[in-house]
Design an enzyme around this catalytic site. Structure first.
Site, mmCIF file in Angstrom:
data_model
loop_
_atom_site.group_PDB
_atom_site.id
_atom_site.type_symbol
_atom_site.label_atom_id
_atom_site.label_comp_id
_atom_site.label_asym_id
_atom_site.label_seq_id
_atom_site.Cartn_x
_atom_site.Cartn_y
_atom_site.Cartn_z
ATOM 1 N N GLU A 1 4.930 -33.190 30.357
ATOM 2 C CA GLU A 1 6.064 -33.138 31.296
ATOM 3 C C GLU A 1 6.469 -31.698 31.584
ATOM 4 O O GLU A 1 6.794 -31.343 32.719
ATOM 5 C CB GLU A 1 7.252 -33.907 30.716
ATOM 6 C CG GLU A 1 6.977 -35.394 30.567
ATOM 7 C CD GLU A 1 7.990 -36.055 29.651
ATOM 8 O OE1 GLU A 1 9.132 -36.267 30.082
ATOM 9 O OE2 GLU A 1 7.654 -36.348 28.489
ATOM 10 N N SER B 1 11.961 -39.170 19.371
ATOM 11 C CA SER B 1 13.302 -39.338 19.901
ATOM 12 C C SER B 1 14.282 -39.322 18.743
ATOM 13 O O SER B 1 13.980 -39.839 17.662
ATOM 14 C CB SER B 1 13.399 -40.672 20.640
ATOM 15 O OG SER B 1 14.758 -41.075 20.746
ATOM 16 N N LYS C 1 9.571 -43.930 19.425
ATOM 17 C CA LYS C 1 9.114 -43.098 20.525
ATOM 18 C C LYS C 1 8.169 -41.984 20.122
ATOM 19 O O LYS C 1 8.327 -41.332 19.097
ATOM 20 C CB LYS C 1 10.324 -42.472 21.226
ATOM 21 C CG LYS C 1 11.188 -43.489 21.921
ATOM 22 C CD LYS C 1 10.675 -43.830 23.289
ATOM 23 C CE LYS C 1 11.238 -42.838 24.281
ATOM 24 N NZ LYS C 1 10.786 -43.139 25.632
#
Ligand code: ARG
Length: 459
Positions: free
Chosen positions: A291, A278, A284
């Site tokens: 996804e 991130s 992160k």
């Protein structure tokens, strides 16, 4: 000026908008290699059957190789006015070899030409899908072999159900992708017939040899009906259907990886190579590939539906609607190959967290069914009664904030007097999975047998 391919009966050229809606060269250039292979086979056959001279055929065949090298080298100039890849190639061939180029289109039409090119293209994609699925199967088998006896929770409703093994869960996907593989292979076997020589729709009066071109292009045989040969797109639909089912499996696995890699689950750690960070939150590590697989699958379902819609209202034989087949299939094929490769990489690289899996396996009263089975086996209770007794014990444990193995014997006996110390032997997760020895069950011995069977099958 009117068109050089059919200008004879036209006084004026097309409007710019007509050209824009009509042209397919923007996408069907992806079939250039297939188009040239088909034309080379056709030219050789025309010479072998005496329809054109050997010298013309040779000029055509060599000229086509020059065109191919221009296309591969990036020096070919595509023309929208020439509509599609078939006419772009033929026009360029004429520039290079002159008059003999005009003899190539004897005994064929763009209708059988495009059907042939597209079949060859889809066949390559079926082979690529085959290889991609096999690679994914191998990655799943490696994961299954490494953790054949690692315990984890099995879920229904995403609620803890019964303990299973990591290997068993991986092997469930091996079964799914194994069926996808067989669907791809079935589709390939069924579609491998040559439309070439069906000509516009009715066949041709020239003494062509369709077996010869079929063999030269690796087809098993020529299509048996010329009308069907130019109007059939089921081979593309079968590819999209098989791709859709495979994609659905990829999406389910992707969804599990997203859940499993979360801080709440920690079942797996994805590798750095298949994760992103991130820009604001330094901690992160995001499962973006999973996804995107989950999301890209929508394109494949969409393509399948779109082509069904294109085809469903068409009277035989060719209608220009069918030009809309290619972009759907191209995009679906690209999405499928990328999704398969990304999933293979993620699965190969991921590290299952054996401790987190084991901790989760033991929580959530996952051995309640083992307890109920013990009441049936040892105390001879009817299963429905055993279910009720166990449910009462689960409620008791839940109230106390403990797991089933932590309930004192006296408390268990307050629910059913016949319960003995022996019951604790079935409350452990290892015991639970080891006892599931029925064929196809989660016991490590069963899982290892399935891994061995699949390894032998894949060679
Ligand atoms: N570009 C066309 C397609 O992709 C080729 C076939 C054209 N045939 C015709 N009769 N207009 O379908």
């Amino acid at each position: 000026t009117s068109n050089q391919m059919w200008g004879g009966r036209f006084a004026a050229g097309p409007d710019a908008i007509m050209e824009a809606i009509n042209a397919s060269i923007g996408f069907d250039r992806r079939m250039a290699a297939q188009d040239i292979a088909g034309s080379r086979a056709h030219a050789a056959m025309l010479a072998a059957t005496g329809v054109i001279s050997d010298s013309d055929a040779q000029a055509i065949r060599e000229g086509l190789l020059t065109v191919l090298s221009e296309i591969e080298g990036g020096t070919f100039t595509y023309s929208t006015a020439l509509e599609d890849i078939h006419m772009n190639v033929e026009a360029r061939l004429k520039d290079i070899i002159g008059e003999p180029a005009g003899r190539l289109h004897t005994g064929r039409s763009r209708n059988d030409q495009v059907a042939t090119d597209f079949r060859l293209w889809v066949r390559d994609q079926l082979d690529a899908a085959d290889a991609g699925i096999v690679a994914l199967l191998r990655a799943l088998l490696a994961q299954a072999g490494a953790g054949a006896n690692w315990v984890m929770p099995g879920f229904t409703h995403l609620q803890t159900a019964q303990p299973v093994t990591w290997g068993h869960h991986m092997m469930a996907y091996v079964e799914m992708f194994g069926r996808d593989l067989s669907r791809v292979r079935d589709a390939r076997a069924r579609m491998n017939e040559s439309p070439l020589g069906a000509a516009a729709l009715a066949g041709t009066s020239f003494p062509i040899d369709r077996d010869m071109t079929a063999a030269a292009l690796g087809f098993d045989r020529p299509c048996a009906n010329s009308l069907d040969a130019v109007s059939d797109r089921d081979f593309a639909l079968e590819f999209l259907s098989a791709a859709s089912i495979c994609a659905m499996h990829l999406s389910r696995l992707a969804e599990e990886l997203v859940i499993w890699s979360s801080a709440q689950f920690r079942f797996v750690a994805l590798s750095d190579r298949f994760s992103t960070g991130s820009s604001i939150m330094p901690q992160k590590k995001n499962p973006d590939a999973a996804e995107l697989i989950r999301a890209k699958i929508g394109r494949i379902f969409g393509a399948n539906t779109a082509l069904m819609m294109v085809m469903k209202g068409l009277a035989l034989t060719y209608s220009k609607d069918m030009q809309e087949d290619k972009e759907q299939v191209f995009d679906a094929a690209d999405s499928l190959m990328l999704a398969l490769a990304a999933m293979e990489g993620m699965v190969r690289d991921m590290a299952a967290n054996r401790d987190a899996l084991a901790a989760a396996a033991g929580s959530g009263f996952s051995t309640a069914t083992d307890l109920a089975d013990w009441l049936v086996r040892v105390l001879n209770l009817p299963f429905r009664d055993a279910h009720h007794v166990t449910g009462t014990l689960v409620a008791m444990a839940e109230k106390r904030g403990c797991d089933l193995p932590d309930l004192p014997l006296a408390d268990m006996q307050s629910v059913h007097a016949g319960i003995t110390q022996d019951v604790y032997s079935v409350l452990g997760v290892e015991n639970s999975v080891n006892s599931r020895m029925s064929y196809g069950g989660t016991a490590p011995a069963q899982v290892r047998a399935q891994i061995a069977r699949w390894k032998e099958k894949l060679g």
